[in-house]
Design a protein around this motif. Structure first.
Motif, short mmCIF file in Angstrom:
data_model
loop_
_atom_site.label_atom_id
_atom_site.label_comp_id
_atom_site.label_asym_id
_atom_site.label_seq_id
_atom_site.Cartn_x
_atom_site.Cartn_y
_atom_site.Cartn_z
N VAL A 51 0.89 -1.15 -0.15
CA VAL A 51 0.04 -0.01 -0.22
C VAL A 51 1.02 1.25 -0.04
CG1 VAL A 51 -1.52 1.11 1.44
CG2 VAL A 51 -1.79 -1.20 1.24
N ILE A 52 1.60 1.17 1.02
CA ILE A 52 2.79 2.48 0.85
C ILE A 52 3.51 2.79 -0.23
CG2 ILE A 52 4.78 3.24 2.07
CD1 ILE A 52 3.97 1.67 4.55
N ALA A 76 2.73 3.78 9.93
CA ALA A 76 1.57 3.68 10.95
C ALA A 76 0.22 4.08 10.34
CB ALA A 76 1.90 4.71 11.83
N ALA A 77 0.10 4.99 9.42
CA ALA A 77 -1.34 5.23 8.97
C ALA A 77 -1.79 4.13 8.10
CB ALA A 77 -1.22 6.85 7.93
N ARG A 81 -5.32 2.37 8.69
CA ARG A 81 -6.60 2.15 7.80
C ARG A 81 -6.91 0.58 7.59
NH1 ARG A 81 -3.26 6.01 4.55
NH2 ARG A 81 -2.98 4.20 3.33
N ALA A 82 -5.64 0.03 7.40
CA ALA A 82 -5.89 -1.59 7.11
C ALA A 82 -6.71 -2.31 8.19
CB ALA A 82 -4.51 -2.13 6.93
N GLY A 93 8.28 -5.32 8.37
CA GLY A 93 9.01 -6.01 9.28
C GLY A 93 9.54 -5.18 10.35
N GLY A 94 9.62 -3.95 10.24
CA GLY A 94 9.96 -2.92 11.26
C GLY A 94 8.73 -2.05 11.85
N SER A 95 7.66 -2.39 11.54
CA SER A 95 6.28 -1.78 12.00
C SER A 95 6.39 -1.84 13.48
CB SER A 95 5.02 -2.57 11.38
OG SER A 95 4.04 -1.90 11.98
#
Length: 127
Positions: A51-52, A76-77, A81-82, A93-95
Protein backbone atom coordinates in the motif's frame (compact mmCIF):
# COMPACT_ATOMS: atom_id res chain seq x y z
CA UNK A 1 -23.96 -15.73 0.10
CA UNK A 2 -26.22 -17.61 2.50
CA UNK A 3 -25.08 -19.71 5.42
CA UNK A 4 -25.34 -22.82 3.24
CA UNK A 5 -23.09 -21.25 0.59
CA UNK A 6 -20.24 -20.34 2.92
CA UNK A 7 -17.14 -22.43 2.24
CA UNK A 8 -15.68 -24.26 5.24
CA UNK A 9 -13.59 -21.86 7.31
CA UNK A 10 -14.97 -18.74 5.59
CA UNK A 11 -16.22 -15.81 7.62
CA UNK A 12 -19.81 -14.82 6.90
CA UNK A 13 -20.48 -11.26 5.79
CA UNK A 14 -21.45 -9.06 8.69
CA UNK A 15 -19.74 -11.28 11.25
CA UNK A 16 -17.90 -9.26 13.88
CA UNK A 17 -14.38 -10.59 13.38
CA UNK A 18 -11.39 -8.57 14.58
CA UNK A 19 -8.56 -8.08 12.10
CA UNK A 20 -5.75 -10.59 12.16
CA UNK A 21 -2.37 -8.83 11.97
CA UNK A 22 0.63 -10.82 10.74
CA UNK A 23 3.92 -9.61 12.21
CA UNK A 24 7.49 -10.80 11.89
CA UNK A 25 10.93 -9.86 10.60
CA UNK A 26 11.56 -8.80 7.02
CA UNK A 27 11.55 -11.75 4.64
CA UNK A 28 9.79 -14.12 7.05
CA UNK A 29 6.86 -14.76 4.70
CA UNK A 30 4.23 -12.55 6.33
CA UNK A 31 2.64 -11.63 3.01
CA UNK A 32 2.61 -15.20 1.69
CA UNK A 33 1.09 -16.58 4.87
CA UNK A 34 -1.30 -13.65 5.26
CA UNK A 35 -2.60 -14.03 1.70
CA UNK A 36 -3.24 -17.76 2.24
CA UNK A 37 -4.97 -17.21 5.59
CA UNK A 38 -7.18 -14.45 4.15
CA UNK A 39 -8.17 -16.69 1.25
CA UNK A 40 -8.95 -19.58 3.61
CA UNK A 41 -11.07 -17.31 5.82
CA UNK A 42 -12.73 -15.52 2.92
CA UNK A 43 -11.67 -12.08 4.17
CA UNK A 44 -9.71 -9.18 2.61
CA UNK A 45 -5.91 -9.16 2.69
CA UNK A 46 -3.79 -6.01 2.98
CA UNK A 47 -0.01 -5.83 2.71
CA UNK A 48 0.85 -2.43 4.19
CA UNK A 49 4.27 -2.29 2.48
CA UNK A 50 2.54 -2.68 -0.90
CA UNK A 51 0.00 0.00 0.00
CA UNK A 52 2.79 2.42 0.95
CA UNK A 53 4.76 1.67 -2.23
CA UNK A 54 1.66 2.09 -4.39
CA UNK A 55 0.73 5.41 -2.76
CA UNK A 56 4.18 6.94 -2.14
CA UNK A 57 6.76 5.11 -4.25
CA UNK A 58 9.43 2.50 -3.54
CA UNK A 59 10.22 2.07 0.15
CA UNK A 60 14.03 2.28 -0.25
CA UNK A 61 13.56 5.60 -2.03
CA UNK A 62 11.27 6.86 0.77
CA UNK A 63 13.92 5.98 3.35
CA UNK A 64 16.66 7.68 1.31
CA UNK A 65 14.75 10.84 0.50
CA UNK A 66 12.52 11.36 3.54
CA UNK A 67 14.18 9.33 6.30
CA UNK A 68 12.93 6.61 8.60
CA UNK A 69 10.73 8.83 10.83
CA UNK A 70 8.70 10.01 7.81
CA UNK A 71 8.41 6.45 6.53
CA UNK A 72 7.24 5.21 9.94
CA UNK A 73 4.49 7.86 9.93
CA UNK A 74 3.29 6.61 6.54
CA UNK A 75 3.51 3.05 7.79
CA UNK A 76 1.50 3.78 10.95
CA UNK A 77 -1.22 5.46 8.87
CA UNK A 78 -1.33 2.50 6.46
CA UNK A 79 -1.64 0.04 9.35
CA UNK A 80 -4.45 2.07 10.96
CA UNK A 81 -6.41 2.13 7.68
CA UNK A 82 -5.86 -1.58 7.04
CA UNK A 83 -7.00 -2.55 10.54
CA UNK A 84 -10.15 -0.46 10.09
CA UNK A 85 -10.89 -2.33 6.85
CA UNK A 86 -10.39 -5.64 8.64
CA UNK A 87 -9.44 -9.04 7.36
CA UNK A 88 -5.81 -10.13 7.41
CA UNK A 89 -3.15 -7.41 7.56
CA UNK A 90 0.54 -8.00 6.88
CA UNK A 91 2.68 -5.22 8.37
CA UNK A 92 6.26 -4.29 7.51
CA UNK A 93 9.11 -6.02 9.29
CA UNK A 94 9.97 -2.89 11.29
CA UNK A 95 6.40 -1.83 12.02
CA UNK A 96 6.00 -0.61 15.59
CA UNK A 97 9.72 -0.79 16.25
CA UNK A 98 10.84 2.72 15.38
CA UNK A 99 13.03 4.32 18.03
CA UNK A 100 11.05 6.83 20.08
CA UNK A 101 7.73 5.38 18.93
CA UNK A 102 5.29 5.72 21.86
CA UNK A 103 3.45 2.63 20.64
CA UNK A 104 6.39 0.45 21.60
CA UNK A 105 5.68 -1.55 24.70
CA UNK A 106 9.11 -2.85 25.61
CA UNK A 107 8.01 -6.42 24.88
CA UNK A 108 5.00 -6.34 27.22
CA UNK A 109 2.35 -6.88 24.53
CA UNK A 110 0.28 -10.00 24.87
CA UNK A 111 1.31 -12.46 22.22
CA UNK A 112 -0.95 -15.11 20.80
CA UNK A 113 0.59 -18.58 21.02
CA UNK A 114 1.30 -20.16 17.68
CA UNK A 115 3.02 -23.26 16.40
CA UNK A 116 6.09 -23.33 14.20
CA UNK A 117 6.36 -25.82 11.38
CA UNK A 118 5.20 -29.40 11.36
CA UNK A 119 6.88 -30.26 14.64
CA UNK A 120 4.41 -28.10 16.53
CA UNK A 121 7.08 -26.36 18.61
CA UNK A 122 5.56 -23.40 20.46
CA UNK A 123 7.18 -20.13 19.51
CA UNK A 124 5.35 -17.69 21.78
CA UNK A 125 7.92 -17.88 24.56
CA UNK A 126 10.19 -14.90 24.89
CA UNK A 127 13.90 -15.63 24.57
Amino acid sequence: MTGADVPPGAVQAGAAVPPLVVIGPMGAGKSSVGRRVAKALGVPFTDTDRVIAREHGPIPKLFAERGEPAFRELEAAAVRRAVQIGGVVSVGGGSGHAPGDPRRDGGRARRAPHRHGRGGRRTDRRQ
